[in-house]
Design a protein around this motif. Sequence first.
Motif, PDB file in Angstrom:
ATOM      1  N   VAL A 104      60.127 -10.360 -11.434  1.00 28.70           N
ATOM      2  CA  VAL A 104      59.520 -11.678 -11.222  1.00 28.70           C
ATOM      3  C   VAL A 104      58.016 -11.622 -11.468  1.00 28.70           C
ATOM      4  O   VAL A 104      57.428 -12.534 -12.073  1.00 28.70           O
ATOM      5  CB  VAL A 104      59.810 -12.183  -9.791  1.00 28.70           C
ATOM      6  CG1 VAL A 104      58.944 -13.393  -9.437  1.00 28.70           C
ATOM      7  CG2 VAL A 104      61.284 -12.534  -9.637  1.00 28.70           C
ATOM      8  N   MET A 105      57.385 -10.540 -11.023  1.00 31.16           N
ATOM      9  CA  MET A 105      55.944 -10.394 -11.223  1.00 31.16           C
ATOM     10  C   MET A 105      55.602 -10.240 -12.708  1.00 31.16           C
ATOM     11  O   MET A 105      54.518 -10.648 -13.151  1.00 31.16           O
ATOM     12  CB  MET A 105      55.427  -9.192 -10.418  1.00 31.16           C
ATOM     13  CG  MET A 105      55.512  -9.410  -8.910  1.00 31.16           C
ATOM     14  SD  MET A 105      55.129  -7.937  -7.939  1.00 31.16           S
ATOM     15  CE  MET A 105      53.339  -7.875  -8.110  1.00 31.16           C
ATOM     16  N   ALA A 106      56.520  -9.658 -13.497  1.00 29.94           N
ATOM     17  CA  ALA A 106      56.301  -9.580 -14.948  1.00 29.94           C
ATOM     18  C   ALA A 106      56.328 -10.977 -15.557  1.00 29.94           C
ATOM     19  O   ALA A 106      55.509 -11.310 -16.424  1.00 29.94           O
ATOM     20  CB  ALA A 106      57.375  -8.701 -15.589  1.00 29.94           C
ATOM     21  N   TYR A 107      57.261 -11.814 -15.100  1.00 29.46           N
ATOM     22  CA  TYR A 107      57.314 -13.198 -15.582  1.00 29.46           C
ATOM     23  C   TYR A 107      56.062 -13.966 -15.158  1.00 29.46           C
ATOM     24  O   TYR A 107      55.529 -14.770 -15.938  1.00 29.46           O
ATOM     25  CB  TYR A 107      58.559 -13.888 -15.036  1.00 29.46           C
ATOM     26  CG  TYR A 107      58.625 -15.369 -15.379  1.00 29.46           C
ATOM     27  CD1 TYR A 107      58.960 -15.788 -16.662  1.00 29.46           C
ATOM     28  CD2 TYR A 107      58.337 -16.339 -14.411  1.00 29.46           C
ATOM     29  CE1 TYR A 107      59.008 -17.138 -16.985  1.00 29.46           C
ATOM     30  CE2 TYR A 107      58.381 -17.686 -14.730  1.00 29.46           C
ATOM     31  CZ  TYR A 107      58.718 -18.083 -16.014  1.00 29.46           C
ATOM     32  OH  TYR A 107      58.761 -19.418 -16.326  1.00 29.46           O
ATOM     33  N   ASP A 108      55.583 -13.701 -13.960  1.00 28.04           N
ATOM     34  CA  ASP A 108      54.351 -14.346 -13.480  1.00 28.04           C
ATOM     35  C   ASP A 108      53.174 -14.000 -14.378  1.00 28.04           C
ATOM     36  O   ASP A 108      52.359 -14.859 -14.719  1.00 28.04           O
ATOM     37  CB  ASP A 108      54.073 -13.895 -12.042  1.00 28.04           C
ATOM     38  CG  ASP A 108      52.706 -14.339 -11.553  1.00 28.04           C
ATOM     39  OD1 ASP A 108      52.525 -15.543 -11.325  1.00 28.04           O
ATOM     40  OD2 ASP A 108      51.822 -13.466 -11.413  1.00 28.04           O
ATOM     41  N   ARG A 109      53.066 -12.746 -14.788  1.00 24.77           N
ATOM     42  CA  ARG A 109      51.987 -12.339 -15.686  1.00 24.77           C
ATOM     43  C   ARG A 109      52.146 -13.000 -17.065  1.00 24.77           C
ATOM     44  O   ARG A 109      51.152 -13.339 -17.709  1.00 24.77           O
ATOM     45  CB  ARG A 109      51.970 -10.811 -15.838  1.00 24.77           C
ATOM     46  CG  ARG A 109      51.550 -10.036 -14.613  1.00 24.77           C
ATOM     47  CD  ARG A 109      50.136 -10.346 -14.175  1.00 24.77           C
ATOM     48  NE  ARG A 109      50.067 -11.568 -13.371  1.00 24.77           N
ATOM     49  CZ  ARG A 109      49.022 -12.372 -13.310  1.00 24.77           C
ATOM     50  NH1 ARG A 109      47.946 -12.106 -14.006  1.00 24.77           N
ATOM     51  NH2 ARG A 109      49.032 -13.456 -12.564  1.00 24.77           N
ATOM     52  N   TYR A 110      53.395 -13.158 -17.497  1.00 19.84           N
ATOM     53  CA  TYR A 110      53.643 -13.828 -18.777  1.00 19.84           C
ATOM     54  C   TYR A 110      53.143 -15.274 -18.744  1.00 19.84           C
ATOM     55  O   TYR A 110      52.448 -15.719 -19.668  1.00 19.84           O
ATOM     56  CB  TYR A 110      55.139 -13.787 -19.087  1.00 19.84           C
ATOM     57  CG  TYR A 110      55.585 -14.858 -20.057  1.00 19.84           C
ATOM     58  CD1 TYR A 110      55.314 -14.758 -21.415  1.00 19.84           C
ATOM     59  CD2 TYR A 110      56.271 -15.985 -19.592  1.00 19.84           C
ATOM     60  CE1 TYR A 110      55.710 -15.761 -22.302  1.00 19.84           C
ATOM     61  CE2 TYR A 110      56.668 -16.985 -20.463  1.00 19.84           C
ATOM     62  CZ  TYR A 110      56.390 -16.869 -21.823  1.00 19.84           C
ATOM     63  OH  TYR A 110      56.776 -17.858 -22.675  1.00 19.84           O
ATOM     64  N   GLY A 129      37.912 -11.244 -23.302  1.00 19.39           N
ATOM     65  CA  GLY A 129      39.135 -11.928 -22.875  1.00 19.39           C
ATOM     66  C   GLY A 129      40.343 -11.014 -22.945  1.00 19.39           C
ATOM     67  O   GLY A 129      41.186 -11.034 -22.045  1.00 19.39           O
ATOM     68  N   ARG A 130      40.419 -10.205 -24.004  1.00 23.81           N
ATOM     69  CA  ARG A 130      41.535  -9.262 -24.127  1.00 23.81           C
ATOM     70  C   ARG A 130      41.490  -8.219 -23.019  1.00 23.81           C
ATOM     71  O   ARG A 130      42.519  -7.871 -22.435  1.00 23.81           O
ATOM     72  CB  ARG A 130      41.493  -8.582 -25.503  1.00 23.81           C
ATOM     73  CG  ARG A 130      41.847  -9.509 -26.652  1.00 23.81           C
ATOM     74  CD  ARG A 130      42.166  -8.719 -27.908  1.00 23.81           C
ATOM     75  NE  ARG A 130      40.987  -8.001 -28.393  1.00 23.81           N
ATOM     76  CZ  ARG A 130      40.134  -8.489 -29.286  1.00 23.81           C
ATOM     77  NH1 ARG A 130      40.326  -9.715 -29.770  1.00 23.81           N
ATOM     78  NH2 ARG A 130      39.106  -7.780 -29.696  1.00 23.81           N
ATOM     79  N   HIS A 131      40.291  -7.720 -22.723  1.00 24.44           N
ATOM     80  CA  HIS A 131      40.142  -6.712 -21.668  1.00 24.44           C
ATOM     81  C   HIS A 131      40.525  -7.281 -20.306  1.00 24.44           C
ATOM     82  O   HIS A 131      41.209  -6.624 -19.504  1.00 24.44           O
ATOM     83  CB  HIS A 131      38.709  -6.192 -21.646  1.00 24.44           C
ATOM     84  CG  HIS A 131      38.475  -5.138 -20.605  1.00 24.44           C
ATOM     85  ND1 HIS A 131      38.037  -5.433 -19.324  1.00 24.44           N
ATOM     86  CD2 HIS A 131      38.651  -3.781 -20.642  1.00 24.44           C
ATOM     87  CE1 HIS A 131      37.941  -4.326 -18.626  1.00 24.44           C
ATOM     88  NE2 HIS A 131      38.295  -3.303 -19.391  1.00 24.44           N
ATOM     89  N   LYS A 132      40.109  -8.506 -20.034  1.00 27.42           N
ATOM     90  CA  LYS A 132      40.423  -9.136 -18.756  1.00 27.42           C
ATOM     91  C   LYS A 132      41.926  -9.361 -18.610  1.00 27.42           C
ATOM     92  O   LYS A 132      42.506  -9.145 -17.539  1.00 27.42           O
ATOM     93  CB  LYS A 132      39.675 -10.455 -18.635  1.00 27.42           C
ATOM     94  CG  LYS A 132      39.887 -11.152 -17.290  1.00 27.42           C
ATOM     95  CD  LYS A 132      39.086 -12.448 -17.212  1.00 27.42           C
ATOM     96  CE  LYS A 132      39.322 -13.137 -15.857  1.00 27.42           C
ATOM     97  NZ  LYS A 132      38.554 -14.412 -15.766  1.00 27.42           N
ATOM     98  N   ALA A 133      42.573  -9.801 -19.697  1.00 28.00           N
ATOM     99  CA  ALA A 133      44.014 -10.048 -19.667  1.00 28.00           C
ATOM    100  C   ALA A 133      44.788  -8.760 -19.429  1.00 28.00           C
ATOM    101  O   ALA A 133      45.715  -8.716 -18.615  1.00 28.00           O
ATOM    102  CB  ALA A 133      44.458 -10.699 -20.974  1.00 28.00           C
ATOM    103  N   TYR A 175      56.333  -8.617 -21.580  1.00 28.19           N
ATOM    104  CA  TYR A 175      55.135  -7.894 -22.018  1.00 28.19           C
ATOM    105  C   TYR A 175      54.959  -7.902 -23.534  1.00 28.19           C
ATOM    106  O   TYR A 175      53.832  -7.775 -24.026  1.00 28.19           O
ATOM    107  CB  TYR A 175      55.143  -6.478 -21.451  1.00 28.19           C
ATOM    108  CG  TYR A 175      54.526  -6.434 -20.076  1.00 28.19           C
ATOM    109  CD1 TYR A 175      53.147  -6.489 -19.908  1.00 28.19           C
ATOM    110  CD2 TYR A 175      55.319  -6.402 -18.938  1.00 28.19           C
ATOM    111  CE1 TYR A 175      52.571  -6.489 -18.660  1.00 28.19           C
ATOM    112  CE2 TYR A 175      54.749  -6.402 -17.673  1.00 28.19           C
ATOM    113  CZ  TYR A 175      53.379  -6.441 -17.539  1.00 28.19           C
ATOM    114  OH  TYR A 175      52.805  -6.451 -16.290  1.00 28.19           O
ATOM    115  N   VAL A 176      56.037  -8.043 -24.277  1.00 31.44           N
ATOM    116  CA  VAL A 176      55.891  -8.210 -25.725  1.00 31.44           C
ATOM    117  C   VAL A 176      55.171  -9.522 -26.017  1.00 31.44           C
ATOM    118  O   VAL A 176      54.239  -9.579 -26.843  1.00 31.44           O
ATOM    119  CB  VAL A 176      57.271  -8.182 -26.424  1.00 31.44           C
ATOM    120  CG1 VAL A 176      57.148  -8.677 -27.870  1.00 31.44           C
ATOM    121  CG2 VAL A 176      57.842  -6.774 -26.416  1.00 31.44           C
TER     122      VAL A 176
END
Length: 318
Positions: free
Chosen positions: A115-121, A233-237, A218-219
């Motif tokens: 679920v946390m992976a989906y949240d990050r997506y 922005g990439r580093h923060k993400a 993650y893909v």
Amino acid sequence: MENRNNVTEFVLLGLTQNPKLQKVVSVVFLVIYIISVVGNMFIMVTIIVSPLRSSPMYFFLAYLSFIDACYSSVNTPKLIFDSLHERKTILFNGCMTQIFGEHFLGSAEAILLTVMAYDRYVAICKPLHYTSIMNWRVRYAMVSACYAGAFLHSFVQGLLIINLPFCGPNEIDHYFCDVYPLLTLACTDTYRVGILEIILASATFNEVSRLMIILTSYVCIIITVLKMPSTGGRHKAFSTCASHLTAITIFHGSILFLYCVPNSKSSWLMVKVASVFYSMVIPMLNPLIYSLRNKDVKAAVRKLINTNLICQLMINVK
């Protein structure tokens, strides 16, 4: 399958038969257990009493800390107690309870990490709609789904085991009750009656489906991040995903290791070590992973400590 059960208790052989090593084991795992429970409860309380609780990411992290604190309490106290005693036994009902707790909390953690992976997506790929998608109703629905899925999995596992006939021997070559050691003690061919196939199919399906969701998320995240124009922005993400990636790599890595270990007596020591890792060490590492690599959590912890110090000084002055 004849339903007979002459076994009222099981004997746990533990991690080692060496009395001196058992004393060392008791001390080491007592330290691990204290760090795990205190660390996870501290992270959970910090999030609850701070503004971080309004963020979906930290909302799920608070539940992960709660699950880890409970997860480490299923087997560790029993292991510490048994390490101080020559004879290590557990009642039949206690064994079934341990199996249910182990699978319930382990599955809940695995589903919550998914679920946390989906949240990050959603946070990275759909930032403008993040708050509306991950609203309070959705968050509680996802957490409820974690517990419901974990309960269903552990209930099925326990139901299959509790109905098996046990007529002796009753020695479990492990430090806690688990499904596979018990299957070897059943007075029936578990493969012939289909129980082993059901358990293997269920475990494989659950693990593969969770990994597919995490991998897909993650893909999509990587593709979105690589399209960002700014390096900052990439580093923060990527930094917002670093802690979660570390946690799922360690957790699922240890589970996949168990799948790769051959089913033989010579490899059973590796199974025990892997079991220690995912049921005791990982719950201890998660608070460190999320606190050491997360500026928001560290800031909330410092604020909580400073507030407590100020309150204590005011009490002393009065």
